[in-house]
Design a protein around this motif. Structure first.
Motif, PDB file in Angstrom:
ATOM      1  N   ALA A 179       0.868  -1.186   0.000  1.00 31.30           N
ATOM      2  CA  ALA A 179       0.000   0.000   0.000  1.00 31.30           C
ATOM      3  C   ALA A 179       0.899   1.228   0.000  1.00 31.30           C
ATOM      4  O   ALA A 179       1.720   1.405   0.901  1.00 31.30           O
ATOM      5  CB  ALA A 179      -0.900  -0.006   1.229  1.00 31.30           C
ATOM      6  N   ASN A 180       0.752   2.070  -1.019  1.00 30.87           N
ATOM      7  CA  ASN A 180       1.527   3.303  -1.079  1.00 30.87           C
ATOM      8  C   ASN A 180       0.776   4.380  -0.306  1.00 30.87           C
ATOM      9  O   ASN A 180      -0.396   4.649  -0.578  1.00 30.87           O
ATOM     10  CB  ASN A 180       1.720   3.746  -2.525  1.00 30.87           C
ATOM     11  N   LEU A 190       3.895   0.347   2.234  1.00 31.98           N
ATOM     12  CA  LEU A 190       3.719  -0.532   3.383  1.00 31.98           C
ATOM     13  C   LEU A 190       3.373  -1.931   2.901  1.00 31.98           C
ATOM     14  O   LEU A 190       2.403  -2.118   2.164  1.00 31.98           O
ATOM     15  CB  LEU A 190       2.605  -0.015   4.298  1.00 31.98           C
ATOM     16  N   LYS A 191       4.173  -2.920   3.296  1.00 30.69           N
ATOM     17  CA  LYS A 191       3.860  -4.312   2.952  1.00 30.69           C
ATOM     18  C   LYS A 191       2.811  -4.837   3.936  1.00 30.69           C
ATOM     19  O   LYS A 191       2.884  -4.572   5.132  1.00 30.69           O
ATOM     20  CB  LYS A 191       5.131  -5.160   3.028  1.00 30.69           C
ATOM     21  N   LYS A 197      15.417  11.019   8.301  1.00 27.89           N
ATOM     22  CA  LYS A 197      15.764  10.879   6.876  1.00 27.89           C
ATOM     23  C   LYS A 197      16.455   9.544   6.612  1.00 27.89           C
ATOM     24  O   LYS A 197      16.136   8.844   5.642  1.00 27.89           O
ATOM     25  CB  LYS A 197      16.675  12.027   6.441  1.00 27.89           C
ATOM     26  N   GLY A 198      17.415   9.185   7.486  1.00 26.89           N
ATOM     27  CA  GLY A 198      18.121   7.919   7.319  1.00 26.89           C
ATOM     28  C   GLY A 198      17.195   6.724   7.406  1.00 26.89           C
ATOM     29  O   GLY A 198      17.294   5.789   6.608  1.00 26.89           O
ATOM     30  N   MET A 238      13.926   2.485   4.614  1.00 22.42           N
ATOM     31  CA  MET A 238      12.654   1.813   4.323  1.00 22.42           C
ATOM     32  C   MET A 238      12.224   2.001   2.869  1.00 22.42           C
ATOM     33  O   MET A 238      11.095   1.704   2.510  1.00 22.42           O
ATOM     34  CB  MET A 238      11.556   2.370   5.248  1.00 22.42           C
ATOM     35  N   ASP A 239      13.138   2.532   2.024  1.00 27.75           N
ATOM     36  CA  ASP A 239      12.858   2.802   0.607  1.00 27.75           C
ATOM     37  C   ASP A 239      11.775   3.854   0.421  1.00 27.75           C
ATOM     38  O   ASP A 239      11.005   3.811  -0.543  1.00 27.75           O
ATOM     39  CB  ASP A 239      12.474   1.513  -0.135  1.00 27.75           C
ATOM     40  N   GLY A 240      11.687   4.782   1.364  1.00 35.46           N
ATOM     41  CA  GLY A 240      10.733   5.880   1.251  1.00 35.46           C
ATOM     42  C   GLY A 240      11.437   7.183   0.908  1.00 35.46           C
ATOM     43  O   GLY A 240      12.661   7.234   0.746  1.00 35.46           O
ATOM     44  N   LYS A 241      10.666   8.244   0.788  1.00 33.85           N
ATOM     45  CA  LYS A 241      11.216   9.564   0.455  1.00 33.85           C
ATOM     46  C   LYS A 241      10.602  10.593   1.383  1.00 33.85           C
ATOM     47  O   LYS A 241       9.391  10.589   1.623  1.00 33.85           O
ATOM     48  CB  LYS A 241      10.918   9.904  -1.008  1.00 33.85           C
TER      49      LYS A 241
END
Length: 511
Positions: free
Chosen positions: A289-290, A362-363, A334-335, A340-343
């Motif tokens: 889910a984005n 989100l998985k 930020k790190g 978590m492969d987010g922005k």
């Protein structure tokens, strides 16, 4: 005829022929490079020729060659030449042949210089990498020692506060203990921030993904920060999309850390108005889910010229004592988001407010019903114990930790505790006593706890291969955890620990 035309147009002679007598006077010259008249001294071309006067009178066939000689004509034009001296038997003049190889030598020099620069740059890069590695090793060693030395007294503060809270105290004394507890928690959080940044910078921070109740996490945050916002007379609003899956797969602790940092910052820098925490779903695809997450405030905002600095470590944009902090929170956020492969992005206007936005996937498991998380079970483990008393060995050199563990276990009334302060005594004690569990400090003097564990596992003594050995440590890099497991350690108790954490881990591994 055509070939001769081309030769005349494109061929430029680069070789000059000169004949001289045995006194070094010019007899003939074709003046290709240097203009000479009959009777001129060859030394007038360059002092180089004066040093060769001994060859002018040689009366035999001889051929002498010199390479890469620098000459200059009357017009100050420089040449790099190869020079041949040819002498002959009999009374014949000496022949001097000057080959102009200026272009060749210049190109060769450029190539050589380029190669040298490449080698030098490579060596510089190697030295820089060596310096950076030494600097990184020093920093990591310093942080490890710093963390260890601070966490021991912090454990004492935390543990004894827990012990004090169970004694008969006046209301005033209870207030004092709560202040001490709050101060200890604040110091622990700051130390934790420094370690988190260090882990992120060296790429050693890892995620512990597991199934957890995402809705429950948001509800907990809403309750916690509604109370804090009310204390500042600020409105705290949560706009949560209920369509977001209830159970997701991820690192609950890291999600909580990100949200707490962002919301805590928003409340800290907002004196009036409101803070809005929004979580909205965009789309779902392939069990992901984005979602968009935002934390918006009506606080002091960030000057436009400082927007780029907001995520840097140890950067506190507002240096006023009113806003305390280490300047590490947003760097950690930020790190973690990128891990978590987010922005994460930020929009802000000074004296109007700021909005931090996160986009992340989100998985989630397809089956959201009858989830195992809904099945509650006892967490203290006491009900499943088979003995009335258990023998525990504490291997720890810090007196504060010794006293803390002793007080906590004494209150339970279920333990006999032996305490040793070095590895040699630990081996001796294990050989002569039967223990149900060992609490092992990693950074003991002499033999470290993980190495000591490996030795214990190899002892030819009953239950040494199966006895639970719990590491007491502040070093929780992923590489550290793998090493502890490889050495035979059963579990880890992070310093500083409180009474609840210690007992939960102990009861978990007792039979």
């Amino acid at each position: 005829m055509m070939l001769e035309t081309y030769r005349g147009k494109y061929f430029h002679p680069r070789t000059q022929f000169i004949t001289i007598d045995n006194l070094g006077n010019v007899l003939e010259s074709d003046d290709v490079l240097f203009s000479l008249k009959k009777g001129d001294e060859i030394g007038s071309v360059s002092a180089f020729f004066e040093g060769l006067s001994a060859y002018f009178e040689v009366n035999e066939d001889n051929d002498i060659k010199f390479t890469c000689v620098h000459l200059e004509n009357k017009d100050k034009k420089e040449y790099t030449c190869d020079i041949e001296f040819k002498t002959f038997a009999g009374d014949q003049p000496t022949l001097i042949i000057i080959h102009d190889f200026s272009d060749h030598y210049e190109y060769y020099q450029e190539v050589a210089q380029s190669r040298n620069e490449s080698v030098i740059n490579s060596q510089i890069l190697e030295l820089q990498n060596k310096y950076l590695k030494e600097k990184e090793d020093f920093k990591n060693t310093f942080i490890a020692n710093f963390s260890h030395e601070l966490r021991n007294p912090l454990t004492g503060i935390t543990a004894f506060c827990s012990v004090l809270q169970k004694t008969d105290m006046t209301l005033e004394q209870q207030d004092y203990v709560e202040v001490i507890q709050a101060s200890g928690d604040h110091l622990r959080n700051m130390i934790g921030d420094i370690l988190e940044v260090s882990k992120i910078e060296v790429g050693k921070l890892s995620l512990n993904e597991e199934l957890f109740d995402f809705h429950e996490l948001i509800e907990m945050l809403e309750f916690t920060y509604s109370v804090k916002a009310k204390q500042k007379n600020i409105e705290f609003k949560v706009d949560f999309d209920e369509k977001i899956p209830k159970y997701i797969e991820g690192d609950k602790t890291r999600f909580k850390q990100v949200f707490e940092n962002l919301i805590g910052n928003a409340l800290k820098f907002t004196s009036s108005g409101k803070v809005t925490f929004s979580i909205k779903e965009n789309q779902r695809r392939a069990r992901k889910a984005n979602i968009n997450i935002s934390v918006q405030d009506t606080g002091i905002g960030i000057p436009s010229e400082k927007i780029d600095e907001v995520f840097k470590s140890f950067t506190q944009l507002n240096n006023s004592k009113k806003y305390a902090g280490t300047g590490l929170g947003l760097s950690i956020v930020k790190g973690l988001v990128e891990l978590m492969d987010g922005k994460i992005t930020v929009e802000s206007k000074e004296n109007v407010g700021s909005t931090f936005k996160i986009n992340i996937n989100l998985k989630y498991p397809i089956n959201q019903e009858n989830n195992s998380l809904d099945k509650k079970s006892g967490v203290d483990g006491k009900s499943s114990l088979s003995k009335e008393k258990y023998n525990v060995l504490l291997a720890e050199d810090s007196e504060l930790i010794q006293m803390s563990v002793l007080k906590i276990l004494a209150q339970e009334g279920k333990f006999f505790l032996d305490i040793i302060t070095n590895g040699e005594d630990a081996i001796e004690s294990i050989i002569h006593n039967e223990y149900d569990l060992i609490l092992m400090d990693i950074r003991m003097p002499g033999t470290h706890g993980d190495e000591l564990t490996k030795m214990i596992r190899s002892l030819p003594v009953q239950n040494c291969k199966t006895i639970p050995i719990l590491a007491l440590t502040a070093n929780l890099y992923d590489t550290d955890k793998k090493r502890y497991k490889k050495m035979g350690m059963t579990d880890i108790i992070e310093k500083p620990f409180d009474e609840k954490t210690l007992l939960k881990k102990i009861y978990k591994h007792l039979k």
